[in-house]
Design an enzyme around this catalytic site. Structure first.
Site, PDB file in Angstrom:
ATOM      1  CB  SER A 151      -0.896   0.023   1.243  1.00  0.00           C
ATOM      2  OG  SER A 151      -1.463   1.306   1.414  1.00  0.00           O
ATOM      3  CE1 TYR A 164      -3.604  -1.756   5.447  1.00  0.00           C
ATOM      4  CE2 TYR A 164      -2.898   0.401   4.684  1.00  0.00           C
ATOM      5  CZ  TYR A 164      -3.523  -0.805   4.446  1.00  0.00           C
ATOM      6  OH  TYR A 164      -4.063  -1.051   3.209  1.00  0.00           O
ATOM      7  CE  LYS A 168      -1.733  -3.885   3.160  1.00  0.00           C
ATOM      8  NZ  LYS A 168      -1.962  -5.269   2.655  1.00  0.00           N
TER       9      LYS A 168
END
Lengths: 326, 320
Positions: A151, A164, A168
């Site tokens: 991401s 996160y 990622k």
């Protein structure tokens, strides 16, 4: 004839969103699909067999072949169960797509250990948990495709998502290593950094959105590399991510290995490797005053601070004299 | 020698040996109060020895600096908090956190155990969270701070036999970028260093992985030895790290720097390099026609050997 005829695929997190789009396209292209999804909420709580089974039903109704799996990717046993189910049901495993993910957004100074651990477990460990057992079989059969999900939150950076973003970015790094561990055995491994409007993108807290806007982060990949702004960006349906994943899993993509692709709407990009962009050199030890000049005037020219200190913060070096370097 | 870090307190994890030690020593010479953290474990994380951290702290004090040893592990939240607490208890504040601590458990992915995965991710990646989380609370309150993580070419470029380490190290770069965005407005910067140096850790890469790399043609990608990369002592990494701790570096935030010998580079962000686009959904045939052109010159880092039967390869050769 489909691009994936005869292949067997596991798609994690395929009950909804991007994963669902991939599972559906795989089935249309002739693959037999293990549709994995424990049907949890975006934060990882709860559980519901409905979403995975519904995707399986849809695939079957359209004449495809699929089976549901409701295990979590967050455990070694869960990852093994998906790979085993593919082998038990269809005799082999050719493709693993790691789409499953949860969110627990929080500014780092408020983030709990649980919020860190849970997100790392599903995203990062979740990738290990499926790739490890699949890699054993793919190496033996000298064929495989592994697609990971990274991401821009990690490979570029985002407010309120250290858990996160770290996971990622780690997945992008993992992809580059797996590509090198398995490439010689006829297995490729690539990653997608997707853009799409899904259930997950609805949960970003308003405070984080505001911070991002204040920091000038929203709307630009970085100031030096502005994201393309055009009609193409209107295409936010998660199904748009699937064709590139399908192509990377086809035989034609046998030599594409170790790359990160940004896929959003009708836009497909290959991302820069994070290799050195600009370099300064001295034939010995740098002293700090020399570095001050070289770093600011050469290395970081036109590369702005993504979140500069607010005006009301008294910053040594900006608002008060810096202690001298020499 | 000027003392631009006078009055600053810096926690350096893994500073009993190697690169961490050089950073602690230089920070001490530049006037900083230093928490020298190192549980003194082996490269694989086993064992424990208070000798290395104690010795470095003593070295700093003997040279007229201020330092205190800490032997906790970064792999637990309690360990991370203990280092930050020790900085506050002994020196009244914490201005910098440099997370150098690391272990290795190299193994090809198809042989890597869960323990090998977990231990490496715990020390490197969760270790970075464990020290930067409690530090960030104080740094935000005092509107000043410097956080520096250690990444690696193993994760940024990829390296055989290091799925655990490479993932963790790329994760640290991503985390630094996110920390930068959470904390920048409060006068706190976060950056990452991808170092190159000969240390105890670089001696452990298994021979099997070395052979695989050289067969895969990866070894040959490295630059030929020259003055530019002959300087392999860990001390060469320290000046850039200490510069990032100074007041002058107040506006350097969210970046990844490669530092090796006398070379300092800023890394590319993983932004789009080349793009194809259409105002609608692609189908696979269209991508088959266009993606190879987009990938022109971007090589497969580990192509299948010529004697391996690869579906798609013969067709590609026939149409070429």
């Amino acid at each position: 004839m489909g691009a994936l005829d005869g292949k067997v695929a596991v798609v994690t997190g395929a009950g909804r969103g991007i994963g669902r789009g991939i599972a559906m396209l795989f089935a249309r292209e002739g693959a037999r699909v293990v549709v994995n999804d424990p049907g949890v909420n975006v934060d990882g709580t709860g559980g519901d067999g409905g979403p995975a089974q519904q995707v399986v039903d849809e695939i079957k109704k359209a004449g495809g072949t699929a089976v549901a799996n409701l295990e979590t990717v967050a455990t070694v046993a869960g990852g093994e169960s998906m790979v085993k189910q593919a082998v038990d049901a269809y005799g082999r495993i050719d493709i693993v797509v790691n789409t499953a993910g949860i969110l627990r957004d929080r500014m780092v100074f408020n983030m709990s250990q649980q919020e860190w651990d849970d997100v790392i477990a599903v995203h990062l460990k979740g990738h290990y948990n499926t790739i490890k057992p699949a890699s054993v079989l793919m190496r033996q059969q000298r064929y495989g495709r592994i697609i990971n999900f990274s991401s821009t939150s990690g490979i570029i950076g985002n407010t309120g998502q250290v858990n996160y973003g770290a996971a990622k970015a780690a997945i992008a790094g993992l992809t580059r290593v797996i590509a090198r561990d398995l490439g010689r055995y006829g297995v490729t491994c690539n990653a997608i950094a997707p853009g799409a409007a899904t259930r997950m993108t609805q949960t970003v807290p308003d405070s984080a959105r505001q911070l991002r806007a204040q920091a000038g982060v929203q709307g630009a990949a970085s100031e030096s590399q502005p994201a393309p702004q055009s009609a193409f960006q209107g295409l936010r349906e998660p199904e748009f991510v699937a064709p590139m994943v399908g192509f990377l899993c086809s035989d034609d993509a046998w030599d594409i290995n170790g790359w990160v692709f940004n896929v959003s709407g009708g836009t497909v990009s290959v991302a820069h490797h994070p290799t050195p962009m600009r370099t300064v050199f001295t034939p010995g030890l740098w002293d700090l005053a020399e570095l001050d000049d070289a770093v600011n005037n050469v290395l970081l020219r036109d590369l702005p601070n993504p979140a500069p200190p607010r005006e009301d913060v008294e910053v040594p070096g900006r608002d008060t004299p810096a202690k001298p370097l020499a | 020698m000027a003392t631009p870090l006078e009055g600053r307190t810096v926690v350096v994890t893994g500073s009993g040996r190697g690169i961490g030690r050089e950073i602690a020593l230089l920070a001490g010479r530049l006037g900083a109060n230093v928490i020298v953290n190192d549980p003194g474990v082996n490269v694989d994380g086993t064992g424990g020895d208070q000798g290395p951290a104690g010795k470095v702290a003593k070295e700093i004090r003997d040279a007229g600096g201020k330092a205190s040893a800490n032997y906790d592990t970064v792999a637990t939240p309690e360990g991370g908090e203990a280092m930050i607490k020790q900085a506050v208890d002994e020196f009244g504040r914490v201005d910098g956190v440099v997370h150098v601590a690391g272990i290795l458990r190299d193994r090809m992915i198809f042989n890597m155990s869960e323990q090998e995965w977990d231990d490496v991710v715990a020390v490197h990646l969760t270790g970075f969270f464990n020290v930067s989380k409690p530090a960030s609370v104080l740094m935000r309150q005092q509107r000043f701070g410097r956080i520096i993580g250690f990444s690696s070419g193993s994760g940024l470029n990829g390296n055989t036999g290091q799925a655990n380490y490479g993932a963790a190290k790329a994760g640290i770069a991503g985390m630094a970028r996110c920390l930068a965005r959470d904390l920048g407005r409060y006068g706190v910067t976060a950056n990452a260093i991808a170092p190159g140096a000969n240390t105890r850790m670089t001696q452990t890469v298994p021979d099997a992985a070395r052979q695989l790399r050289s067969r895969a043609g990866i070894q040959g990608q490295q630059r030929q030895p020259s003055i530019v990369n002959q300087l392999r002592e860990p001390k060469y990494v320290a000046p850039m790290v200490c510069y990032l701790l100074t007041d002058q570096a107040w506006n350097i935030n969210g970046k990844v720097f490669n530092v090796s010998g006398g070379q300092v580079s800023v890394s590319w962000e993983e932004t789009p390099d080349r793009t194809i686009a259409k105002p609608g959904m692609w189908d696979i045939d269209e991508l088959r026609a266009l993606v190879p052109a987009m990938m022109q010159g971007l090589r497969n880092p580990a192509p299948p050997p010529p004697d391996l039967e690869v579906p798609g390869r013969a067709e590609a050769a026939a149409s070429a």
